[in-house]
Structure formats: C-alpha cells, structure tokens
Design a protein around this motif. Sequence first.
Motif, mmCIF file in Angstrom:
data_model
loop_
_atom_site.group_PDB
_atom_site.id
_atom_site.type_symbol
_atom_site.label_atom_id
_atom_site.label_comp_id
_atom_site.label_asym_id
_atom_site.label_seq_id
_atom_site.Cartn_x
_atom_site.Cartn_y
_atom_site.Cartn_z
ATOM 1 N N ARG A 19 0.829 -1.210 0.000
ATOM 2 C CA ARG A 19 0.000 0.000 0.000
ATOM 3 C C ARG A 19 0.864 1.260 0.000
ATOM 4 N N THR A 20 1.928 1.254 0.787
ATOM 5 C CA THR A 20 2.786 2.446 0.833
ATOM 6 C C THR A 20 3.488 2.663 -0.503
ATOM 7 N N VAL A 21 3.975 1.590 -1.099
ATOM 8 C CA VAL A 21 4.628 1.709 -2.405
ATOM 9 C C VAL A 21 3.620 2.169 -3.460
ATOM 10 N N ALA A 22 2.363 1.699 -3.358
ATOM 11 C CA ALA A 22 1.337 2.110 -4.317
ATOM 12 C C ALA A 22 1.115 3.623 -4.274
ATOM 13 N N VAL A 23 1.134 4.203 -3.078
ATOM 14 C CA VAL A 23 0.984 5.657 -2.951
ATOM 15 C C VAL A 23 2.145 6.367 -3.638
ATOM 16 N N LEU A 24 3.357 5.854 -3.432
ATOM 17 C CA LEU A 24 4.537 6.457 -4.055
ATOM 18 C C LEU A 24 4.500 6.308 -5.573
ATOM 19 N N LEU A 25 3.931 5.217 -6.053
ATOM 20 C CA LEU A 25 3.812 5.024 -7.497
ATOM 21 C C LEU A 25 2.808 6.004 -8.096
ATOM 22 N N LEU A 26 1.737 6.304 -7.355
ATOM 23 C CA LEU A 26 0.788 7.310 -7.822
ATOM 24 C C LEU A 26 1.461 8.676 -7.933
ATOM 25 N N THR A 27 2.401 8.933 -7.023
ATOM 26 C CA THR A 27 3.151 10.185 -7.096
ATOM 27 C C THR A 27 3.913 10.289 -8.412
ATOM 28 N N GLN A 28 4.419 9.166 -8.897
ATOM 29 C CA GLN A 28 5.144 9.172 -10.163
ATOM 30 C C GLN A 28 4.232 9.558 -11.328
ATOM 31 N N VAL A 29 2.969 9.113 -11.274
ATOM 32 C CA VAL A 29 2.011 9.486 -12.320
ATOM 33 C C VAL A 29 1.804 11.002 -12.315
ATOM 34 N N TYR A 30 1.630 11.564 -11.121
ATOM 35 C CA TYR A 30 1.458 13.018 -10.984
ATOM 36 C C TYR A 30 2.694 13.756 -11.488
ATOM 37 N N MET A 31 3.873 13.268 -11.126
ATOM 38 C CA MET A 31 5.112 13.908 -11.553
ATOM 39 C C MET A 31 5.272 13.862 -13.072
ATOM 40 N N ALA A 32 4.845 12.767 -13.694
ATOM 41 C CA ALA A 32 4.939 12.656 -15.155
ATOM 42 C C ALA A 32 4.079 13.716 -15.833
ATOM 43 N N CYS A 33 2.880 13.942 -15.296
ATOM 44 C CA CYS A 33 2.004 14.966 -15.869
ATOM 45 C C CYS A 33 2.651 16.340 -15.786
ATOM 46 N N GLN A 34 3.285 16.644 -14.663
ATOM 47 C CA GLN A 34 3.947 17.930 -14.518
ATOM 48 C C GLN A 34 5.163 18.035 -15.446
ATOM 49 N N SER A 35 5.883 16.948 -15.598
ATOM 50 C CA SER A 35 7.082 16.966 -16.449
ATOM 51 C C SER A 35 6.742 17.190 -17.915
ATOM 52 N N MET A 36 5.618 16.634 -18.365
ATOM 53 C CA MET A 36 5.239 16.708 -19.767
ATOM 54 C C MET A 36 4.265 17.841 -20.071
ATOM 55 N N LEU A 37 3.920 18.637 -19.071
ATOM 56 C CA LEU A 37 2.888 19.656 -19.237
ATOM 57 C C LEU A 37 3.173 20.593 -20.405
ATOM 58 N N ILE A 38 4.410 21.049 -20.535
ATOM 59 C CA ILE A 38 4.748 22.046 -21.546
ATOM 60 C C ILE A 38 4.550 21.515 -22.961
ATOM 61 N N VAL A 39 4.591 20.189 -23.142
ATOM 62 C CA VAL A 39 4.434 19.616 -24.481
ATOM 63 C C VAL A 39 3.064 19.963 -25.049
ATOM 64 N N LEU A 40 2.025 19.913 -24.199
ATOM 65 C CA LEU A 40 0.671 20.181 -24.666
ATOM 66 C C LEU A 40 0.243 21.627 -24.447
ATOM 67 N N VAL A 41 0.556 22.200 -23.299
ATOM 68 C CA VAL A 41 0.120 23.584 -23.059
ATOM 69 C C VAL A 41 0.974 24.566 -23.854
ATOM 70 N N GLY A 42 2.101 24.094 -24.377
ATOM 71 C CA GLY A 42 2.959 24.950 -25.193
ATOM 72 C C GLY A 42 2.835 24.683 -26.680
ATOM 73 N N SER A 43 1.766 24.007 -27.087
ATOM 74 C CA SER A 43 1.577 23.684 -28.507
ATOM 75 C C SER A 43 1.441 24.952 -29.346
ATOM 76 N N THR A 44 2.122 24.958 -30.477
ATOM 77 C CA THR A 44 2.055 26.101 -31.398
ATOM 78 C C THR A 44 1.194 25.722 -32.599
ATOM 79 N N PRO A 45 0.017 26.319 -32.740
ATOM 80 C CA PRO A 45 -0.849 25.997 -33.881
ATOM 81 C C PRO A 45 -0.395 26.709 -35.150
ATOM 82 N N GLN A 46 -0.957 26.305 -36.255
ATOM 83 C CA GLN A 46 -0.713 27.004 -37.506
ATOM 84 C C GLN A 46 -1.310 28.415 -37.426
#
Length: 391
Positions: A19-46
């Motif tokens: 259970r404790t490791v599962a909580v830490l693994l969920l943290t990794q999912v959250y961290m991935a979203c923050q790490s990749m945020l600029i890829v989508l919110v920084g999209s440059t349209p035509q």
Amino acid sequence: MDLEEAFQVVGEFGPYQKRTVAVLLLTQVYMACQSMLIVLVGSTPQFRIEQQEGAPLSQQELPQQVTFTEDIDSIVTEWFLIKQQAYKVSLAGSLFFAGLLVGNVIFGPLSDKIGRRPVYLIGLFFEVVFGYVTAFAPSYEVFALSRLLVGLMNGGIGLVCFVLTQEYVGKSYWAMTGTLTSMTFAVGIALFGALGYVIRPWRSLATAANSSGVLIFLLSVSLPESPRWLYSQGQTWRAEEVLRHMALRNGNAANKLMLRPVGVTKAGNHDDRGMGVLQLVIHPVLRLRTMVLMFVWYACSLVYYGLTLGAGAMSGNRYVNMAMYGLVELPAYPLCIYFINKHWAGRRKSMASFLWLGSALMFLSDLKLIKIGSRIAVRFQLVVFMPQHQR
C-alpha cells in the motif's frame, strides 16, 4: 538482528508495504504529468500574419495581425508566443528542467539530514501549490517562474520517492519496486496524453493534471519514516517502532524485534565506513566509475526527454504521439527486472548491451532508414537500463 533480518520477520513486501509503495507510485504518475505539461500547453498551432512586407510586428501589434488557423488553446495563443517570442515556450520547458537539476542537488542531501518523509511531504505540498500557480498564471513571467519552482519540487520528491520505494521493502524486492517507479512514470505520460485529448483549454488541463496531487498528498500523510534512514541515524528505537508497525499491519508478530546498534557488525566489531560519499571522489576506481555512470545517465536522459518533449512537434496527432511514447516503454520494464536479477546478466553487462543496441538504432534513425520504428525502439532500450534502474 540487522535490518535485513528484521525485514525477514516483518515481511519484505507485505500488504502494508504494497500500500505504501502504491501511494509512491501514484506520485510518479502526478510527476509525469507535470514533467510533460509544456508539451501540450505549449503547442504552437498554424497561424497566418495579415501584414504586408515590411518591418517586423511588435508584440503589441500581434493580436491584431495574427490569426491562428488551428483550434488550439495554449500559452502560445494566449500570449502570442510566435516569431521573436517563440523561444519563450522552450524557455519555460528549460526552466522546469533547470529546477529539476537543482531539486536533485538540494533535496537529496536534505533528506539524508532531516529525513525522507518530511522532505517528501514538503516537496509534494509545494509542487501542488506551484502547479496551481502555473494553471492560473496571469502572465508569461509568472508562468515561467512557476515552472521553475515546480521543477525544483519535482526533482526533489522524485529522488526521495524512489529512495522510499527501496527503503520500505526487503532488498530482494529492490529491483522490482525501483523499476515500478519508472514504469508508473511512463503510465503517467500516456495518461497525460489521454487527458490532454479530453481537456483542450490549457488552463483547464493544467488544473486537472495538478489536482491529482492533492489526493496523493492526503494519502502520503500516513506514510511512515524510512526505517532504514532512522537506523542509519542511530535512532534504533524509532526504526524498531516503524518495523513493528509494519509487521502488525502485515499480520506478523514482531514483539521481540530488536535491532543491533548502528556501527556494530555481527562479530561485535565496529563498522568503519570511511569517508562516505567523499570516497566517490577520492578513490580513483570509484571516481572513474562515478564519472562513467554520470555520463551514461546524462546521455540517456538527453535522448529520453528529447524524444518525449518532441512529441508535439512530430507529424500526426500530438496526443496520440505522447500516449504512445509512454506506452512503448511498458514492455521494457519486465525485462529490466528479469535481467537485473540474473547472475549471468546483471547490471553492467545488460546496461552495456542495451546502450550499444540503442546507439545502433539511433544511427539508423539519423540515416532515415526506419525513422519512426527506430525512435520507438531506442526509447524501449533506454528505459530498460537508465541508471535509476541500477540502484
């Protein structure tokens, strides 16, 4: 008894540790979203500029002269980060990773000094706070500063999170729990791609991606301090307390659990640990190995994040590209666990083999022989034996 013997009594990977490791693994999912945020919110349209040939437009004139021809809501469309201002998108991404670097440097020694749990909780709390600053930033300058601070916290808690997944369990499970942290990070990348497909406005996407951190923080409050860290600090009685709590939650009896005092071996001799981390610099063999591994980590990270952060610039659907970059990693992790635990393969031989294979595939990619397939394959090879899997 020593710590490993204690974990045999407590349970190396019982229900409570799961259970404790599962909580830490969920943290990794959250961290991935923050790490990749600029890829989508920084999209440059035509876009097209309704201007006759002449002097370049000023930033104040852009809103009147520029028309975006794609239905995309991003920081680019809100603050008109095009032409001379286009560098600001990459700058925001670079600031995040600059913060990541500083966070690793600061939070690692800090967690050794004051403990894993407080550093992890404080870092996660402030990452959530700064994540909301990103979502509601009134200007690009505030947005960029918030990305720097989010990166600072992200780097720190990522390191401590990985260490905790190792220190809560017996050593026979280190390869599995360490690999799972990276596996769930990849899942987070794929989920963020799906989330971006569903939620298009960049502020709503940033808010949704960050809000999962609130739930994870509330779940993390119940996490115990690392018994291994407590033991290393000479707080034997507190380490015993945590281990007994783990044993109780695992359904095992550990009333007579008594740890041997720190610095005393089984034979009763004192354990001289020398200069500690300074030996990595002082000892010539350790110094060379450290430099090699640092370079390997740098090279793998450069290619890994270079491919991932370039998902939005590739042809095709940017959301599908991002999701695929996360999903393609998943088959690599069972291989990682398998090879690390095999005496005929181990860490060194496996890392060298996969690095050579990854390099060969990168050359094929550069020659444009199998560009898309080789990019996917390279990513597969890199995630198997990036240095964080070798601890």
